[in-house]
Enzyme design. Sequence first.
Site, PDB file in Angstrom:
ATOM      1  N   SER A 145       9.803 -11.416  -6.592  1.00 44.38           N
ATOM      2  CA  SER A 145       8.480 -12.005  -6.323  1.00 44.38           C
ATOM      3  C   SER A 145       8.382 -13.255  -7.174  1.00 44.38           C
ATOM      4  O   SER A 145       9.148 -13.423  -8.143  1.00 44.38           O
ATOM      5  CB  SER A 145       7.405 -11.003  -6.754  1.00 44.38           C
ATOM      6  OG  SER A 145       6.152 -11.624  -6.881  1.00 44.38           O
ATOM      7  N   TYR A 158       4.158  -4.802 -12.592  1.00 42.14           N
ATOM      8  CA  TYR A 158       4.758  -5.501 -11.442  1.00 42.14           C
ATOM      9  C   TYR A 158       5.646  -6.652 -11.918  1.00 42.14           C
ATOM     10  O   TYR A 158       6.800  -6.788 -11.503  1.00 42.14           O
ATOM     11  CB  TYR A 158       3.626  -6.014 -10.550  1.00 42.14           C
ATOM     12  CG  TYR A 158       4.067  -6.589  -9.229  1.00 42.14           C
ATOM     13  CD1 TYR A 158       4.532  -5.759  -8.201  1.00 42.14           C
ATOM     14  CD2 TYR A 158       4.023  -7.953  -8.980  1.00 42.14           C
ATOM     15  CE1 TYR A 158       4.920  -6.288  -6.978  1.00 42.14           C
ATOM     16  CE2 TYR A 158       4.404  -8.482  -7.759  1.00 42.14           C
ATOM     17  CZ  TYR A 158       4.852  -7.649  -6.756  1.00 42.14           C
ATOM     18  OH  TYR A 158       5.238  -8.171  -5.539  1.00 42.14           O
TER      19      TYR A 158
HETATM   20  P1  NAD Z   1       4.113  -3.009   1.881  1.00 38.27           P
HETATM   21  O1  NAD Z   1       3.146  -2.232   1.068  1.00 38.27           O
HETATM   22  O2  NAD Z   1       3.773  -3.341   3.297  1.00 38.27           O
HETATM   23  O3  NAD Z   1       5.532  -2.299   1.901  1.00 38.27           O
HETATM   24  C1  NAD Z   1       6.035  -1.567   0.823  1.00 38.27           C
HETATM   25  C2  NAD Z   1       7.065  -0.596   1.349  1.00 38.27           C
HETATM   26  O4  NAD Z   1       7.551   0.157   0.220  1.00 38.27           O
HETATM   27  C3  NAD Z   1       6.496   0.403   2.368  1.00 38.27           C
HETATM   28  O5  NAD Z   1       7.424   0.634   3.400  1.00 38.27           O
HETATM   29  C4  NAD Z   1       6.314   1.665   1.527  1.00 38.27           C
HETATM   30  O6  NAD Z   1       6.401   2.857   2.280  1.00 38.27           O
HETATM   31  C5  NAD Z   1       7.493   1.540   0.558  1.00 38.27           C
HETATM   32  N1  NAD Z   1       7.274   2.378  -0.613  1.00 38.27           N
HETATM   33  C6  NAD Z   1       6.224   2.345  -1.476  1.00 38.27           C
HETATM   34  N2  NAD Z   1       6.324   3.359  -2.352  1.00 38.27           N
HETATM   35  C7  NAD Z   1       7.460   4.033  -2.056  1.00 38.27           C
HETATM   36  C8  NAD Z   1       8.091   5.177  -2.583  1.00 38.27           C
HETATM   37  N3  NAD Z   1       7.601   5.867  -3.618  1.00 38.27           N
HETATM   38  N4  NAD Z   1       9.235   5.619  -2.003  1.00 38.27           N
HETATM   39  C9  NAD Z   1       9.749   4.959  -0.946  1.00 38.27           C
HETATM   40  N5  NAD Z   1       9.202   3.862  -0.390  1.00 38.27           N
HETATM   41  C10 NAD Z   1       8.062   3.417  -0.940  1.00 38.27           C
HETATM   42  O7  NAD Z   1       4.380  -4.350   1.034  1.00 38.27           O
HETATM   43  P2  NAD Z   1       4.917  -5.789   1.446  1.00 38.27           P
HETATM   44  O8  NAD Z   1       3.791  -6.729   1.267  1.00 38.27           O
HETATM   45  O9  NAD Z   1       5.665  -5.762   2.726  1.00 38.27           O
HETATM   46  O10 NAD Z   1       5.954  -6.034   0.247  1.00 38.27           O
HETATM   47  C11 NAD Z   1       7.325  -5.690   0.355  1.00 38.27           C
HETATM   48  C12 NAD Z   1       8.076  -6.184  -0.877  1.00 38.27           C
HETATM   49  O11 NAD Z   1       7.870  -7.592  -1.034  1.00 38.27           O
HETATM   50  C13 NAD Z   1       7.625  -5.532  -2.177  1.00 38.27           C
HETATM   51  O12 NAD Z   1       8.725  -5.291  -3.023  1.00 38.27           O
HETATM   52  C14 NAD Z   1       6.720  -6.582  -2.793  1.00 38.27           C
HETATM   53  O13 NAD Z   1       6.659  -6.478  -4.191  1.00 38.27           O
HETATM   54  C15 NAD Z   1       7.406  -7.855  -2.345  1.00 38.27           C
HETATM   55  N6  NAD Z   1       6.495  -8.985  -2.316  1.00 38.27           N
HETATM   56  C16 NAD Z   1       5.390  -8.982  -1.507  1.00 38.27           C
HETATM   57  C17 NAD Z   1       4.525 -10.068  -1.521  1.00 38.27           C
HETATM   58  C18 NAD Z   1       3.300 -10.139  -0.661  1.00 38.27           C
HETATM   59  O14 NAD Z   1       2.499 -11.096  -0.829  1.00 38.27           O
HETATM   60  N7  NAD Z   1       3.093  -9.229   0.271  1.00 38.27           N
HETATM   61  C19 NAD Z   1       4.791 -11.145  -2.388  1.00 38.27           C
HETATM   62  C20 NAD Z   1       5.915 -11.114  -3.201  1.00 38.27           C
HETATM   63  C21 NAD Z   1       6.771 -10.023  -3.160  1.00 38.27           C
END
Ligand code: NAD
Length: 262
Positions: A145, A158
């Site tokens: 991130s 985080y």
């Molecule tokens: P999201 O919440 O849609 O997806 C998260 C995924 O992780 C889901 O499929 C969930 O089931 C899985 N997960 C959570 N806890 C879990 C567990 N205990 N066991 C197994 N799986 C688990 O989030 P997103 O926005 O798609 O983000 C995905 C990735 O991208 C993350 O690592 C997040 O930190 C990173 N990210 C997101 C953003 C953003 O703005 N959305 C920005 C920077 C980085």
Amino acid sequence: MSKFNGKVAIVTGSTSGIGLEIARQLAGNGCSVILTGLGDQTLIDSLLQEFQSKYSSKTSYVSADLTDVTAIKNFCEKVKEEYPQGIDILVNNAGIQFMAPIDDYPDTIWNDTLAITLTASFHLIKSFLPLMRDKKWGRIINMSSQQGLISAPGKCAYSTAKHGLIGLTKCVALEGAPHGITCNAICPGYVDAPMAYVSIKRLAEVNGTTYDEEQAKFISNSPTNKVITVQEVAELTLFLCSHLAGNINGASIPIEGGNTIR
Ligand code: NAD
């Protein structure tokens, strides 16, 4: 011929958001995909049905709670039963985010954040790297991130986990390089995906503002003044997984409109 015909990928956190789009684009390019992430049976069934009807490559779902090391090891065994030659692409994308000042930060959420982001990525890489080495080819992508490059108040767990993931990326990149394996991290800013919605909602509660006001602040934080789409993050992931990216290794690539360069 599709770019990833004959390849097999695991995408963690592929039941929603960024991970789901990465899985869709890999499958759309001929890659067999192992979906994994939290979700009820209805969601899993509908995802499997969608993938099986749209894409000619194979799709499976294998569950694992990534906070639980035994569950991760069982997951690895199940994948190896299905694919004894191992996998070609590992995308460590699953993550959670909870915001609170460090004084009040719940121990359990600190532990879970590090477990899902860092410890699970370590175990998955440890399990699948030897089989990539046998194939003399592999691609590992760790979803960090912009919080892996900078930080912000309220994000102690985080930001720590995402910085740590970059360290893991660099070490694996050096160990994998002689064997045709690359490992890179992606560092998105505000992506139009569920994790950001949770942060925006929480900030609106804390600041006594509306969701729309907080979202506008998120967008204006980026010099490009644009929200990043899941499609953009997935396309970057696929490029890093392609043969063209064989010399990009150990990089932490921001996709945040330039937010971290100021
Ligand atoms: P999201 O919440 O849609 O997806 C998260 C995924 O992780 C889901 O499929 C969930 O089931 C899985 N997960 C959570 N806890 C879990 C567990 N205990 N066991 C197994 N799986 C688990 O989030 P997103 O926005 O798609 O983000 C995905 C990735 O991208 C993350 O690592 C997040 O930190 C990173 N990210 C997101 C953003 C953003 O703005 N959305 C920005 C920077 C980085």
